[in-house]
Scaffold this active site. Sequence first.
Site, PDB file in Angstrom:
ATOM      1  N   ARG A 209       7.981  47.640  39.500  1.00  0.00           N
ATOM      2  CA  ARG A 209       9.296  47.825  39.455  1.00  0.00           C
ATOM      3  C   ARG A 209       9.493  48.368  38.145  1.00  0.00           C
ATOM      4  O   ARG A 209      10.032  49.034  36.731  1.00  0.00           O
ATOM      5  CB  ARG A 209      10.758  48.018  39.841  1.00  0.00           C
ATOM      6  CG  ARG A 209      11.372  47.688  41.300  1.00  0.00           C
ATOM      7  CD  ARG A 209      10.882  48.828  41.850  1.00  0.00           C
ATOM      8  NE  ARG A 209       9.411  48.504  42.310  1.00  0.00           N
ATOM      9  CZ  ARG A 209       8.184  50.058  42.469  1.00  0.00           C
ATOM     10  NH1 ARG A 209       8.725  51.641  41.954  1.00  0.00           N
ATOM     11  NH2 ARG A 209       7.121  49.791  43.014  1.00  0.00           N
TER      12      ARG A 209
ATOM     13  N   ASP B  70       3.886  61.094  52.563  1.00  0.00           N
ATOM     14  CA  ASP B  70       4.232  60.028  51.030  1.00  0.00           C
ATOM     15  C   ASP B  70       4.101  58.295  52.418  1.00  0.00           C
ATOM     16  O   ASP B  70       4.954  58.765  53.688  1.00  0.00           O
ATOM     17  CB  ASP B  70       4.650  60.685  50.667  1.00  0.00           C
ATOM     18  CG  ASP B  70       4.496  60.050  49.216  1.00  0.00           C
ATOM     19  OD1 ASP B  70       3.591  59.171  48.967  1.00  0.00           O
ATOM     20  OD2 ASP B  70       5.566  60.164  48.134  1.00  0.00           O
ATOM     21  N   GLU B  71       3.928  57.049  51.366  1.00  0.00           N
ATOM     22  CA  GLU B  71       4.224  56.783  52.220  1.00  0.00           C
ATOM     23  C   GLU B  71       3.831  55.911  53.345  1.00  0.00           C
ATOM     24  O   GLU B  71       5.075  55.903  54.169  1.00  0.00           O
ATOM     25  CB  GLU B  71       6.215  56.227  51.273  1.00  0.00           C
ATOM     26  CG  GLU B  71       6.614  56.625  50.796  1.00  0.00           C
ATOM     27  CD  GLU B  71       6.672  55.502  49.520  1.00  0.00           C
ATOM     28  OE1 GLU B  71       5.932  54.690  49.338  1.00  0.00           O
ATOM     29  OE2 GLU B  71       7.501  55.585  48.428  1.00  0.00           O
TER      30      GLU B  71
ATOM     31  N   GLN C 217       3.082  47.488  49.581  1.00  0.00           N
ATOM     32  CA  GLN C 217       4.323  48.086  49.478  1.00  0.00           C
ATOM     33  C   GLN C 217       5.257  48.559  51.230  1.00  0.00           C
ATOM     34  O   GLN C 217       6.381  49.170  50.397  1.00  0.00           O
ATOM     35  CB  GLN C 217       4.519  49.219  48.611  1.00  0.00           C
ATOM     36  CG  GLN C 217       4.088  48.763  46.843  1.00  0.00           C
ATOM     37  CD  GLN C 217       4.386  49.539  46.581  1.00  0.00           C
ATOM     38  OE1 GLN C 217       5.580  50.341  46.376  1.00  0.00           O
ATOM     39  NE2 GLN C 217       3.416  51.016  45.395  1.00  0.00           N
TER      40      GLN C 217
ATOM     41  N   THR D  85       3.563  60.761  43.297  1.00  0.00           N
ATOM     42  CA  THR D  85       3.575  62.111  43.594  1.00  0.00           C
ATOM     43  C   THR D  85       3.313  62.827  43.077  1.00  0.00           C
ATOM     44  O   THR D  85       3.156  64.259  43.196  1.00  0.00           O
ATOM     45  CB  THR D  85       5.358  61.425  42.833  1.00  0.00           C
ATOM     46  OG1 THR D  85       6.121  60.562  43.220  1.00  0.00           O
ATOM     47  CG2 THR D  85       6.524  62.764  43.255  1.00  0.00           C
TER      48      THR D  85
HETATM   49  N1  LIG Z   1      -2.327  60.821  34.817  1.00  0.00           N
HETATM   50  C1  LIG Z   1      -0.270  60.300  33.980  1.00  0.00           C
HETATM   51  N2  LIG Z   1      -0.690  60.350  33.079  1.00  0.00           N
HETATM   52  C2  LIG Z   1       0.625  59.844  32.663  1.00  0.00           C
HETATM   53  N3  LIG Z   1       1.159  59.194  32.634  1.00  0.00           N
HETATM   54  C3  LIG Z   1       1.571  59.130  34.648  1.00  0.00           C
HETATM   55  C4  LIG Z   1       0.235  60.066  34.975  1.00  0.00           C
HETATM   56  N4  LIG Z   1      -0.144  60.198  36.175  1.00  0.00           N
HETATM   57  C5  LIG Z   1       1.792  59.014  36.384  1.00  0.00           C
HETATM   58  N5  LIG Z   1       2.527  58.765  35.862  1.00  0.00           N
HETATM   59  C6  LIG Z   1       3.202  57.811  35.202  1.00  0.00           C
HETATM   60  O1  LIG Z   1       3.570  56.838  35.899  1.00  0.00           O
HETATM   61  C7  LIG Z   1       4.768  56.547  36.686  1.00  0.00           C
HETATM   62  C8  LIG Z   1       4.743  56.194  37.781  1.00  0.00           C
HETATM   63  O2  LIG Z   1       4.485  57.388  38.566  1.00  0.00           O
HETATM   64  P1  LIG Z   1       5.007  57.314  40.087  1.00  0.00           P
HETATM   65  O3  LIG Z   1       6.731  56.925  40.040  1.00  0.00           O
HETATM   66  O4  LIG Z   1       4.624  58.759  40.601  1.00  0.00           O
HETATM   67  O5  LIG Z   1       4.539  56.112  40.287  1.00  0.00           O
HETATM   68  P2  LIG Z   1       4.226  56.044  41.980  1.00  0.00           P
HETATM   69  O6  LIG Z   1       2.797  55.528  42.488  1.00  0.00           O
HETATM   70  O7  LIG Z   1       4.819  57.140  42.909  1.00  0.00           O
HETATM   71  O8  LIG Z   1       4.648  54.580  42.043  1.00  0.00           O
HETATM   72  P3  LIG Z   1       5.307  52.917  43.328  1.00  0.00           P
HETATM   73  O9  LIG Z   1       4.909  53.619  44.107  1.00  0.00           O
HETATM   74  O10 LIG Z   1       5.929  52.195  42.302  1.00  0.00           O
HETATM   75  O11 LIG Z   1       6.477  53.873  43.431  1.00  0.00           O
HETATM   76  C9  LIG Z   1       5.669  58.427  36.170  1.00  0.00           C
HETATM   77  O12 LIG Z   1       6.658  57.808  35.003  1.00  0.00           O
HETATM   78  C10 LIG Z   1       4.768  59.176  35.847  1.00  0.00           C
HETATM   79  O13 LIG Z   1       4.988  60.134  35.508  1.00  0.00           O
END
Ligand SMILES: Nc1ncnc2c1ncn2[C@@H]1O[C@H](COP(=O)(O)OP(=O)(O)OP(=O)(O)O)[C@@H](O)[C@H]1O
Length: 718
Positions: free
Chosen positions: A600, A221-222, A252, A37
Amino acid sequence: MNLSEITNGLNDKQCQSVTLNNEKNVLILAGAGSGKTRVLTHRIVYLITQKDIRIDAILAVTFTNKAAAAIREKLSILLRRPIQSMWVGTFHGLAHRLLRAHYEKARLTSGFQILDAQDQFRIIKRLMKENNIDESKFPIRKVQWFINNQKDEGIRAQDIDPGYNYFIKNNLEVFELYEAHCQTNDLIDFAELLIRSYELLKNNTDLLNHYQARFEHILVDEFQDTNTVQYKWIKLLFSGNNRVFCVGDDDQSIYGWRGAKIENITKLYTDFFPIETIHLEQNYRSTGNILNASNALIAHNTNRMGKSLWTDAGNGELIDVYKARTETDEADYVISSIQKLITDDASPSDCAILYRSNAQSRIFEEALIKYNIPYIIYGGLRFLERAEIKNALGYLRLIENSADNVAFERVVNFPTRGIGNTTVEKIRTFAQDNHTSLFQAAIQISSTLPTRSANALNGFIKLIEQMTDNTKYLGLSEKVANLLNTSGLMVHYSNDKTDKAGSKKENLEELITAAQQYNHEQDSEMNEVVGFISLASLDFSGDTINQNVQLMTIHSAKGLEFPYVFLVGMEEDLFPSRQSKDEPHLMDEERRLCYVGMTRVMKKLSLSYAIKRFLHGEFLHAYPSRFLDEIPSRYLNKIKAKFSATIQNYNADNTFNQNITPKSDGQLFIGAPVKHAKFGLGTVLNFEGQDDSVRIQIKFKQVGTKWLISSYANLEFV
Ligand SMILES: Nc1ncnc2c1ncn2[C@@H]1O[C@H](COP(=O)(O)OP(=O)(O)OP(=O)(O)O)[C@@H](O)[C@H]1O
């Protein structure tokens, strides 16, 4: 805004993804918890501030409305300027927006209505009845599935040649009737939104040229969860002069069962050639042990694009694995563990219980009630799909548009007001014969009805007319609050004895909050009420997560994270499901689902299974899920059953007192000394089952504890 502000806080790969040359098509293979995201949002900011791309030249497609709202919010903070003209939404939301804007070209009127799955079901049922199609031979759900499945593939009834296939022939007949009904009544179901807006663009070259030129950057996305028609939609909008930025994770992909095509990701390489791929593998969510275990599990799938998650956050705790005797024991274990976490200062909402299918929630609910721990079932039914919300929105739809027949049918006699089926049938017939709406038909026939029915119907007509007048100048949330009271819904649900927790009333209150929070886009093609209803009809996954333990299916947990996760029912035939066993591609999807569940977790994961489970009216023996075996034991902490088998325990546990037939009186009892030809002497610890299937747990002096089936074991009672 300068570049360093945009890249601040991003890791190298994230930074590379965000700042990649804007002339390239891009595929970001982003693992769970790798911050996709963040990447998507920052990419948009980069394009606008560093590459001077206009705000309205961006099209961003997300998987849920909640994700779209989160991206919008983040963008307005980062960009510090209005972003209303940017199209950000789900495929369904964006398709809907297109259809509203060009309804005539899409062969619709401006007042077209969206049908949800239940409305669709009811219409199919009625059409089948009217046309004497036997629902015992052709179950409605299957017909509904057939229709939606065809549309998701971009196929119309006229495109299908049933050949000599009796099943397809009948389904096709209903499909044709249904298409005609929806066209006549200006109704659009979810699948129709996609196919209709796809056809709209495909059949109107001017329109297509306009949008292809407008959307210089398409971000999705996704991507792994796109279905055929969604993929075609993106491909159509891609002219070759604009660019795509797709984010996805093949590991996923868990929606194959509803038409998602995992192979769409690989098709990007040919259809959007050339495309640059970047892997995001650094995970910010989970501990090393959880990630290593998840990597090991998913490595059992074939045809992966290849990705391995890592973290620099340390190994953390091992994963607990609990082997329960029965599902009651499993629930007890899970809930008492949660109780302990809460005592140690965790919030109930830090804890999630994830299961494969909805029906598994009940036993955990009972245990939570027993321990007096607040809980919420998340997404069991999406907010909007809950009957009370649909009823409330039914009133809102009807006062907004009295010609909304679907809404009329829903609320005409709810809460009950003495309008019976016969009256409704008469209204339907009159409306059909005179080409008018049900509401108008009701007004016209009321004087022809017997007094009692006429009074009841007039009462309803007056109610709707008054509501319409009284709420005309109210804001959206006051409107909702007003209709909840005047319709009698609030009183009805407050008095609902079946709703012990009062959650239905709470849901209605939540709807008022949702209306308050609804952010109407100024340049939208719809007015505020229609916008709100449509948003609600399309997705309402924004349930608030408050101080409650979260119960949900693994599917609903997608995209969420929790400090403590209990992944329960890890048994063969349950997870993986029985249906998946003979089909490798289904088994792979089950494994991905397990992977989604495991990833998760932020701090601590517990896996559990029961060796005996009450299913379909009988106790069945269960075997641990193969997924447990696929996780190397160095990441696991196997916990012994909370209670070892003792006589007290045996007496206290009802499940062990049933169905037990000792071989003959006085022989089989807990503590009985036995002798086995191979294992030698031992003592009975436990037994279960009936007749030939009695299983006995024996602690042997030489070889430890074993479960044996008594009819094969040839035991000697010594
Ligand atoms: N560069 C970064 N430094 C620190 N924290 C980060 C960084 N990038 C992402 N995060 C944190 O990592 C966590 C996971 O990010 P996010 O929810 O966007 O993952 P995602 O890729 O969408 O995961 P999923 O596919 O499992 O749902 C969040 O809490 C986000 O704030």
